[in-house]
Design an enzyme around this catalytic site. Structure first.
Site, short mmCIF file in Angstrom:
data_model
loop_
_atom_site.label_atom_id
_atom_site.label_comp_id
_atom_site.label_asym_id
_atom_site.label_seq_id
_atom_site.Cartn_x
_atom_site.Cartn_y
_atom_site.Cartn_z
N ASP A 1 37.04 -20.71 -26.79
CA ASP A 1 37.02 -20.90 -28.24
C ASP A 1 36.42 -22.25 -28.62
O ASP A 1 36.91 -23.30 -28.21
CB ASP A 1 38.44 -20.81 -28.80
CG ASP A 1 39.02 -19.41 -28.65
OD1 ASP A 1 38.45 -18.48 -29.22
OD2 ASP A 1 40.04 -19.27 -27.94
N ASP B 1 35.55 -23.53 -21.12
CA ASP B 1 36.48 -23.16 -22.17
C ASP B 1 35.81 -22.06 -23.02
O ASP B 1 34.59 -21.87 -22.94
CB ASP B 1 36.79 -24.39 -23.03
CG ASP B 1 37.61 -24.05 -24.25
OD1 ASP B 1 38.68 -23.43 -24.11
OD2 ASP B 1 37.18 -24.41 -25.36
#
Length: 215
Positions: free
Chosen positions: A6, A4
């Site tokens: 953010d 991932d």
């Protein structure tokens, strides 16, 4: 490896905080803490609906708000993007080991292109953006798409996530999941290993999550 972006690789949620609070003020209101936390890990359209409902302005157009946020966050990403603790070291170790690696993010492609100036375009064999899938996290499609692009069975992939939404997506896809909570807690979940920081994650841990012997 499926990363991932953010809150996992980069400390960008604080930049989203700035943009979202500015937009709320632009609309004459104040974004509440619970609404902000509910946005973490969600796609842009869903986040804008949460914002509008929180301000008592559900009639606003999510697309208009999304365009405002995207323009502001692009400015912030160009000047203020910082790595999360341990993230760069782990990413470099994964790449040095020759492990196929994908970035799997709810952010849209224009923003990701700016982020890749920090992350490194050669850091990933594939990039899956939130505006390039039919169903965003917590749906499994983003992670299933990444595994397909890497030509690796999803059951042989480790996904690293910071939010409950992202964890749910990776679990539903069938990946092994390493959670490193950033802005919001990730409830203890079967099949999810948690660490406080990626400074305590290494190749041995990733192998263990897949049931492989160390080394």
């Amino acid at each position: 490896m499926l990363f991932d972006m953010d809150g996992t690789l980069v400390d960008s949620e604080k930049l989203w905080d700035v943009a979202l609070h500015e937009l709320a003020a632009e609309y004459g209101g104040t974004l509440t803490g619970p609404a902000r936390r509910a946005m973490i890990g969600t796609a842009m359209a869903a986040s804008m609906r949460i914002l509008h409902d929180d301000l008592g302005q559900p009639e606003r157009d999510p697309q208009v708000s999304a365009e405002w946020i995207n323009a502001r966050i692009l400015e912030l990403f160009r000047t203020g993007l910082r790595w999360r603790p341990g993230a760069l070291t782990l990413l470099r170790a994964v790449r040095a080991a020759g492990i196929p690696t994908a970035l799997v993010t709810s952010s849209g492609r224009p923003l990701v292109e700016v982020a890749l100036d920090t992350l490194g375009r050669d850091s990933f064999d594939a990039v899956v953006c939130g505006d390039e899938v039919d169903s965003a996290k917590p749906h499994p499609e983003p992670y299933l798409t990444a595994a397909r692009l890497l030509d690796v069975p999803i059951g042989r992939c480790v996904a690293i996530e910071d939010s409950p939404t992202g964890v749910a997506s990776a679990l539903a896809a069938g990946a092994a999941v390493l959670a490193v909570p950033a802005e919001v807690p990730v409830p203890p979940t079967d099949g999810v290993h948690q660490v406080e920081s990626l400074t305590s994650a290494d190749l041995e841990l990733l192998a263990a999550l897949l049931g492989e012997p160390p080394g």
